[in-house]
Design a protein around this motif. Structure first.
Motif, PDB file in Angstrom:
ATOM      1  N   UNK A 164     -40.492 -28.153 -17.737  1.00  8.03           N
ATOM      2  CA  UNK A 164     -39.179 -28.784 -17.865  1.00  8.03           C
ATOM      3  C   UNK A 164     -39.072 -29.654 -19.112  1.00  8.03           C
TER       4      UNK A 164
ATOM      5  N   UNK B 130     -34.048 -35.978 -30.733  1.00 12.69           N
ATOM      6  CA  UNK B 130     -33.686 -34.879 -29.844  1.00 12.69           C
ATOM      7  C   UNK B 130     -32.448 -34.197 -30.402  1.00 12.69           C
TER       8      UNK B 130
ATOM      9  N   UNK C 289     -32.104 -27.534 -18.697  1.00  7.52           N
ATOM     10  CA  UNK C 289     -33.008 -28.362 -17.892  1.00  7.52           C
ATOM     11  C   UNK C 289     -33.942 -29.152 -18.809  1.00  7.52           C
ATOM     12  N   UNK C 290     -34.472 -28.493 -19.803  1.00 11.22           N
ATOM     13  CA  UNK C 290     -35.423 -29.163 -20.695  1.00 11.22           C
ATOM     14  C   UNK C 290     -34.720 -30.236 -21.543  1.00 11.22           C
ATOM     15  N   UNK C 291     -33.552 -29.904 -22.038  1.00 14.30           N
ATOM     16  CA  UNK C 291     -32.818 -30.853 -22.884  1.00 14.30           C
ATOM     17  C   UNK C 291     -32.494 -32.140 -22.131  1.00 14.30           C
ATOM     18  N   UNK C 292     -31.930 -32.010 -20.948  1.00 14.86           N
ATOM     19  CA  UNK C 292     -31.504 -33.221 -20.233  1.00 14.86           C
ATOM     20  C   UNK C 292     -32.669 -33.940 -19.561  1.00 14.86           C
ATOM     21  N   UNK C 293     -33.705 -33.201 -19.222  1.00 11.07           N
ATOM     22  CA  UNK C 293     -34.912 -33.882 -18.733  1.00 11.07           C
ATOM     23  C   UNK C 293     -35.497 -34.741 -19.859  1.00 11.07           C
ATOM     24  N   UNK C 294     -35.596 -34.167 -21.035  1.00 13.21           N
ATOM     25  CA  UNK C 294     -36.128 -34.937 -22.162  1.00 13.21           C
ATOM     26  C   UNK C 294     -35.214 -36.100 -22.537  1.00 13.21           C
ATOM     27  N   UNK C 295     -33.898 -35.870 -22.500  1.00  9.65           N
ATOM     28  CA  UNK C 295     -32.986 -36.979 -22.805  1.00  9.65           C
ATOM     29  C   UNK C 295     -33.178 -38.121 -21.815  1.00  9.65           C
ATOM     30  N   UNK C 296     -33.343 -37.774 -20.557  1.00  7.84           N
ATOM     31  CA  UNK C 296     -33.468 -38.831 -19.544  1.00  7.84           C
ATOM     32  C   UNK C 296     -34.640 -39.749 -19.866  1.00  7.84           C
ATOM     33  N   UNK C 297     -35.673 -39.176 -20.471  1.00  9.47           N
ATOM     34  CA  UNK C 297     -36.858 -40.007 -20.728  1.00  9.47           C
ATOM     35  C   UNK C 297     -36.604 -41.029 -21.823  1.00  9.47           C
ATOM     36  N   UNK C 298     -35.452 -40.972 -22.460  1.00  9.25           N
ATOM     37  CA  UNK C 298     -35.122 -41.970 -23.487  1.00  9.25           C
ATOM     38  C   UNK C 298     -34.345 -43.154 -22.932  1.00  9.25           C
TER      39      UNK C 298
ATOM     40  N   UNK D  47     -31.069 -33.043 -11.857  1.00 10.36           N
ATOM     41  CA  UNK D  47     -31.314 -33.790 -13.102  1.00 10.36           C
ATOM     42  C   UNK D  47     -30.510 -35.091 -13.123  1.00 10.36           C
TER      43      UNK D  47
ATOM     44  N   UNK E 161     -32.122 -37.964 -11.398  1.00 10.71           N
ATOM     45  CA  UNK E 161     -33.404 -38.506 -11.882  1.00 10.71           C
ATOM     46  C   UNK E 161     -33.229 -40.011 -12.078  1.00 10.71           C
TER      47      UNK E 161
ATOM     48  N   UNK F  92     -34.053 -42.032 -14.194  1.00  3.65           N
ATOM     49  CA  UNK F  92     -33.706 -42.508 -15.532  1.00  3.65           C
ATOM     50  C   UNK F  92     -32.204 -42.517 -15.773  1.00  3.65           C
ATOM     51  N   UNK F  93     -31.481 -41.580 -15.146  1.00  8.54           N
ATOM     52  CA  UNK F  93     -30.023 -41.600 -15.249  1.00  8.54           C
ATOM     53  C   UNK F  93     -29.420 -42.428 -14.118  1.00  8.54           C
TER      54      UNK F  93
ATOM     55  N   UNK G 281     -30.924 -41.974 -24.127  1.00  7.96           N
ATOM     56  CA  UNK G 281     -30.671 -40.840 -23.232  1.00  7.96           C
ATOM     57  C   UNK G 281     -29.231 -40.835 -22.762  1.00  7.96           C
TER      58      UNK G 281
END
Lengths: 488, 452, 488, 452
Positions: A67, C3, C53-62, D86, D89, D91-92, D106
């Motif tokens: 992911x 990103x 999925x990868x884009x928004x998962x990675x964004x969330x980590x910011x 998502x 999560x 974080x959001x 983010x």
């Protein structure tokens, strides 16, 4: 930033007490003799709900994952795990079903299993499928145990050996031994195919069977598969297909058509169920006609007349090798695989082999162009391929492991390293069909940059990674000064 | 193309780079007559997520919640919402076995914490990163005991008849391939326990290990101290099979008898894993330090990185199949990582007092249920031994018939002991902290009707 | 690592096509006149499911988040958001309910609302509650609109002014204007209490009401609240309670008992519903007897006789200020708040005020000990408190903003900065009752370290942060060279 | 103490540090007689997550899925599982408004992408970060138009009668406090459309804006080009109220008439947000570049950091209440961030072709449903205008009565127009891509029975 252990957050008397019922009185426990009672509380951490949520959320961020990153771990098929499959398998009706609920209360679940069994039969060309094994290695076990049961039933009891190509996954020889067999390794030629002459010499009345993967762990399709099958069958042995690489040929060629008698599939690879940090998987087995009586139980059956589904268990299939777990396998994994199979359907299954192979051949060609060496340059890649860094190791003192570690700094998961053992300094690379060309191009760019670094600034590669939560770990210390549980 | 991103342009560009004209060309090493053995017509046409979800929702609905008192190795418990919301985060859900330790410290630390939790719960020194389930875990434990008991030359192990019959059968299916024999120790028909008396006939014989199940399949509590001491006195190792919830209340295997059990296994499902038709669950496995090199499965160790910072890594890999191949302790590779992750979160959330409280309610509720049911005419407790959270009752009628009638009322009223023990009128019932007084009363009322 | 934007992953013809139905034929669209049809596809990205999925998962980590960091944002009550509330509100039965489903198909949902209304009445001491407002600011709007409706109903139409203490949240004056009022600010004294004399002079026949927060945004309890209430009431005005700081006094003292006529509550603060990166919130309003006729609709009612729940709408309450949204407010937020209230129960509600106040007073005292200056050193902290860095700004040229940014490098979210405006160089700090002493001690250690840095290496503070995805951003450029949407 | 971590030791240590004896001492500034006005007895005793979850599950079950054809501003659509897995999560879910930009990239980038998506879908220049919902969004748009239309001195706006009556009423409830009047333009009773003919009487009058709803409440498609040109010719701004799904097929407001609409608002719920009893949804809002400083709500801009790297930040804050206070464009502060995040993920997953396909199925299914229903005796289409995915039907009987009978069969067969429009026999029905042929047939069969 070093993350504390959950135990280091513990404070006596703290708790996430929305989660536990109120304590019962000692009175209500009086039926349990004092001599059987625990004297001290078990040392679980005493923490708040926020402590727990924050701790494990932060820990999760210390993982690479599909992911988040391209994850070309060879022989592991790290393809996209559909979120829809997770939602479907987590439906309350599925989660609440007790494994021993009567068939009257299991028709929905049984219908999914029954369909999945049929799908798997069709894509593999086998005559029967059991979904019971809980992982690939347990599928292997079931397969070899069935081979054994077959020979036993025929009183053919001089067959004590399983043949295994030297490139095989470690689970193959380990499984053979768990089933009471000796292992004889068969050499692999320079082109990645099995040494057929050596195989012929190895075969004999002591041969119970041959276990092999096709495409092999060399990342190529075994071209002599028919001759191999004939050789083993002529000697009275059976052929076992390790389905680890099934993704490469899904919809293109079927193990049953190649002459295999028994196979296992890794649903957490080919059928896109999650890898979960090391499982759960599921390792259904499929068999040819002659092994049908030995399939592990339970299986889903259908009473055509009433239209009702039922369980096929040892009472109706007494020749079965039996149950391999307390209940009926990793149900939640099977449901996810069923979802995936239903979404892909017939056409989708065929595309899996095609596009995973396309991706691997593209990636191989481009990595060769940027300067890497293919282990089998004359061969088509299957869904994966091997690079050998023997030259770089010798000339630049930069190893396959160094390149793997440096990739992490480029936010790319490393390929499988040092497997198969017969190729020196190897990287086994599997992009899967779900990664875009752009994702592969980013990986290629990273690999090209690392090769440049290896030539101009080798320490950058040899000391990598620099950007991860930890630098390279002292594995020797880990094994010598065992620290397997935490204490204050 | 579901889950495949390639556009026609992508495909052309990739084929160009490869120097192939069509995708089919990439399969030119496969003998032509082997290909296309089937057009896969048994598979339906692919459908969208919406349609497949609707179909599966309808099927899930078919099996929907009945009021259940089934146990027998899988138990209903409250699962905090946080457990699976965190365990299914992509970082845990879509990572694999932590081969690249630097990029897997999350999973690795979780496992190290898990090993610590299991060791503490069982009172043992070390634990592995999980095996498939409790039953297959017992098979691994038996094979491990054969390796670990250097004094014994036997390939035989003593197993109580009161062990969960599904454990017995799965264990046998696995170990018999290596010609390992499981000999049966009968239970006392009055107490429902495994008495040391019935062991005396094995004294002086060479057995590698004695299996002790606490509680046993009937829910009865065994005299684990006596059994453990007997086994050790007779040169056997002790393999404990335990319910993890019960360990919040009961003596941990590490403290059984004067030396403690040698190997502990059990089903981890009660620790935050949904019933889910039997899986994925996970088997936990712990042992004394001296046996650690005989333990199968992944083991995580704490170490330091080249800057001296704490880190976690796979260790003792020389036991494992990917290194040792045919000399490995087991063929296990992938285990039950995600379920184990969920259990780690569960154990942290529930805490020591919380788990004791859960166990206490399970026990008290089952006692209450047994009292209410035995107040009905002709229903009585089958055994005299104390129980944890499961109990065997004799009915005045055929158990299978009664259970079928209850199922028609959407009450799953227990497990029949007819097939496994020839006890035609006996059922095994379980209640846990999820059952309310009202639930118990519904069951009792339905039972009354059925028996009437 | 920068990103990409999701649009930069787009490739013509790519899609996550498990998600969309197959296209319909043009024929099936023939009823729509060509003149109304779109000529070009809307520029949504064309990406795969894995891309998304990868884009928004990675964004969330910011993001910083409560689930990852201590988040002491003053006046925002960043307490733990129970995961159980999320699961309960996301139950399929709740998610699938159409807002206009008849009452016969809404009894379960209505029961939750009805109970929640009663809980909120009780904890605030008000006579009626409407759950309709969708956020705190909409709750304020509803409150002031009710004040207006009250005066209008009495034909008391000379009341054109709302009084607001100068420390108030910006939403207060903005709301007054949206309700057609003029705003008159009332000064606050050096001890953080309202200047009562000034208030008396400001009150008059033009006074529609007073809006205030108590505890105030100065982080202290307004001790003259009774005198204030009397002053405003004597002048014929009504008292509005801004519930932003309700957490401080939950279970200890009730706005209704202090003399307020109307209040709003922020469920995403006091009732632990998620902040979601900026909402959704929910801003229920409670009123005293005289404002009951004006409550916004709909509300949940109960027919005592039949035991059935129903909707109270403008047909049964025609004096209502009406609907403030198309349907009935942020239902999913209300369900989460209901879960929270049920878990806490009576005793739990009382503890909220106690422990949030304990935490704030502890944190204040310790920060004073390590060298920071309290804005109101003679006062008790409420659930939050203010530090002023005026001295540091002057002597070390290190501002409150610098300290806030540097905190991020210590993995601590910054407090609220520069609010309230009347305290120079201020940090408004709110730890909440759900953070452990250890979490606060870590924050204190970071603050102590930063103060030391400010004295010995001020650039380290002034140029912070160094560890985040970006360094300090050019806000002037952002406003001058507006770039609000992406284009290729 | 649920969700409170403090142990007695923690409390002592904290009180010691403060120099207080008891927690109660910390409240000594509160006049004593104000305290403890109630012991909160109306609240129940606290219960655990298990019990509360069970209670709420039972209540959710009560309202469980009926076959629904309700629309009227909230629509059933397939929501990909990835959207909420998502969006929820931590974080959001547990971040707040991105005040600290460096620690919120983010959320900020998500909003910037969202703004771009909405601008592209509507054909406008810029969008804000969301408002509460479509109806309150319309109120914001009306107030914005009054500020933005510098040529007009009016506080009046023209609103079509065929606008969703719930939008009309919420908008009115909000704007009337500033003495803003909404004057009603009637619809054509035959076409079910707002005709430019009926506007002629307002020519020459000073109105700040004309509201145009596409489709209108009846599902009818308006002649948006003519209406837009008329408004602009008469010095009014155009406020478009649109269904976002429809925009995959229909002319975007930015291209209406010769100049396009000035402000666009709408309900975002169809973009991946569950029906969930009406919220949380989100209102989207877009406008021409020249009006951006009059737009309320958060707006995110792209900029660079001090090293020149791309970053995102809150911008134009001088419009907002926390800076401008009584001079702000609105009092809005918290908006609907999480729902907007989900919609961003939805729009990315569904893509332009996917959204067109969803819209196409909605339209085709509703046409099919209308055809099937009007095949019943006495059921007919009420209007002649083309429709998107909602349609008004006349029944041969009282609508409220028919709907109540259908509800008894667990079919929610549409919305009555009796109360809002005095059309006693008219219902508004909707079908979307989630309805199968079987669903439609079930409805038709039930309707047939009810009407018989």
């Amino acid at each position: 930033n070093e993350t504390k252990l959950i135990f280091q957050h513990s404070r006596p008397g703290r708790s996430a007490n929305a989660q536990a019922p109120k304590p019962v009185s000692e009175d209500q426990l009086s039926a349990i003799p004092a001599s059987l009672r625990r004297k001290q509380k078990p040392g679980l951490p005493e923490v708040s709900e926020l402590d727990v949520v924050r701790h494990y959320t932060n820990l999760s961020s210390k993982n690479f994952a599909i992911d988040k990153q391209f994850y070309p771990l060879g022989s592991c098929t790290m393809k996209y795990n559909p979120r829809g499959a997770n939602r479907a398998a987590m439906l309350p009706g599925f989660l609440a079903r007790h494994p021993l609920a009567p068939a009257s209360h299991s028709q929905g679940y049984l219908a999914c299993l029954y369909d999945l069994q049929n799908f798997l039969k069709e894509v593999t060309g086998m005559k029967g499928v059991s979904l019971a094994p809980m992982a690939g290695a347990q599928g292997e076990f079931a397969g070899v145990a069935m081979i054994r049961a077959y020979h036993d039933a025929r009183n053919d009891d001089g067959r004590t050996e399983i043949l295994i190509p030297e490139a095989a996954h470690g689970t193959n020889p380990a499984t053979a031994v768990m089933c009471g067999y000796k292992v004889r390794e068969v050499p692999v030629g320079k082109d990645g195919d099995v040494d057929l002459e050596a195989l012929k010499q190895a075969c004999g009345p002591q041969t119970a069977g041959l276990m092999m993967t096709n495409p092999s762990t060399c990342g190529v399709f075994e071209r002599q598969i028919e001759a191999i099958a004939k050789t083993v069958h002529d000697a009275g042995g059976l052929l076992y297909y390790d389905g680890a690489n099934l993704n490469a040929i899904l919809g293109k060629v079927r193990p049953g058509d190649m002459g295999f008698d028994v196979i296992h599939m890794n649903l957490h690879k080919t059928f896109a169920t999650p890898h979960g940090g090391g499982g759960p998987g599921a390792g259904p087995v499929g068999v040819s006609q002659r092994l049908l009586p030995y399939l592990p139980t339970p299986m889903a059956g259908l009473d055509e007349e009433s239209g009702e589904y039922n369980w096929i268990d040892t009472d109706t299939l007494p020749t079965s090798i039996g149950h391999l777990s307390a209940f009926m396998g990793n149900a939640g994994v099977l449901l996810r695989a069923y979802f995936y199979a239903m979404v892909l359907g017939r056409e989708g299954m065929i595309r899996v082999g095609e596009y995973s192979t396309l991706a691997a051949n593209y990636l191989l060609k481009r990595l060769q162009q940027v300067g890497y060496t293919a282990a089998y340059p004359e061969r088509r890649a299957s869904h994966e391929f091997i690079l050998t860094l023997a030259k770089e190791a010798k000339e630049l003192n930069v190893t396959a492991m160094d390149v793997a570690k440096r990739l992490l700094d480029y936010n790319q998961h490393a390929p499988t390293t040092y497997f198969p053992l017969l190729v020196p300094e190897c990287l086994l690379i599997e992009p899967t069909e779900t990664e875009s060309k752009e994702a592969m191009d980013d990986f290629i760019a990273a690999m090209e940059a690392i090769l440049h670094e290896a030539k101009t600034d080798p320490d950058m590669v040899k000391e990598a990674p620099f950007t991860q939560p930890v630098r390279r770990l002292d594995d020797v210390k880990a094994a010598r000064e065992l620290d397997l549980t935490w204490s204050e | 193309m579901p889950y495949i991103p390639h556009t026609p342009d992508d495909v052309s560009a990739m084929l160009d780079a490869i120097g192939a004209e069509r995708i089919e060309d990439l399969f030119d090493e496969i003998p032509a007559h082997l290909k296309a053995g089937s057009s896969l017509d048994a598979l339906p046409e692919g459908r969208g997520e919406m349609e497949v979800t609707r179909l599966m929702a309808e099927r899930a609905e078919q099996d929907r919640y009945a009021l259940s008192f089934l146990g027998g190795g899988a138990y209903q418990h409250h699962i905090p919402a946080a457990v699976w919301e965190i365990a299914t985060r992509g970082e845990f859900y879509t990572a694999y076995t932590p081969y690249q330790a630097e990029a897997s410290q999350g999973t690795l630390q979780v496992i190290y914490e898990y090993q610590t939790l299991i060791a503490r719960l069982t009172g043992m020194d070390v634990a592995n990163a999980s095996v498939y389930d409790g039953a297959s875990g017992l098979a691994e434990a038996v094979l491990m005991a054969l390796r670990a008991n250097r004094k014994s030359k036997s390939n035989r192990v003593l197993v109580p008849e009161a062990l969960n019959p599904r454990y017995r059968s799965a264990c046998d299916a696995i170990v018999r391939n290596q010609d390992v024999a499981l000999d049966t120790v009968p239970f006392c028909g009055q107490a429902g326990q495994t008495l040391t008396d019935s062991l005396s006939k094995y004294e002086g014989e060479d057995y590698a290990a004695l299996v002790i199940s606490q509680p046993n399949y009937f829910g009865s509590l065994e005299d684990v101290d006596a059994l453990t001491n007997w086994a050790h006195a007779n040169g056997m190792l002790v393999i404990a099979v335990v319910n993890p919830t019960s360990l919040a209340l009961l003596t941990p295997p590490g403290e059984w008898g004067s030396e403690g059990a040698d190997i502990v296994v059990g089903e981890g499902q009660p620790l935050g894993i949904p019933l889910s038709s039997g899986g994925p669950y996970f088997g936990f496995m712990a042992c004394k330090q001296k046996h650690v090199r005989q333990m199968p499965g992944r083991i995580i160790g704490r170490t330091v990185d080249l800057e001296g910072k704490q880190g976690f890594t796979l260790t003792l890999q020389a036991r494992e199949q990917h290194i040792r191949r045919s000399k490995a302790t087991s063929n296990i590779c992938t285990n039950q990582g995600l379920a184990m992750t969920a259990a780690t979160i569960y154990m942290s959330l529930i805490g020591p007092d919380g788990l004791a409280s859960v166990a206490g309610h399970c026990h008290a509720n089952t006692q209450k249920l047994a009292d209410k049911l035995t107040a009905l005419d002709g229903v009585e407790r089958a055994f005299t031994a104390p129980t944890f959270h499961e109990v065997v009752l004799f009915l005045p009628q055929d158990a299978d018939t009664v259970l079928a009638k209850l199922a028609e009322k959407d009450i799953l009223g227990g497990l029949s002991l007819a097939k496994d023990y020839g006890m035609q009128n006996a059922i095994l019932v379980n209640a846990t902290e999820v059952h309310t007084e009202g639930d118990l009363d519904l069951f009792v009322a339905a039972m009354k009707e059925v028996l009437a």
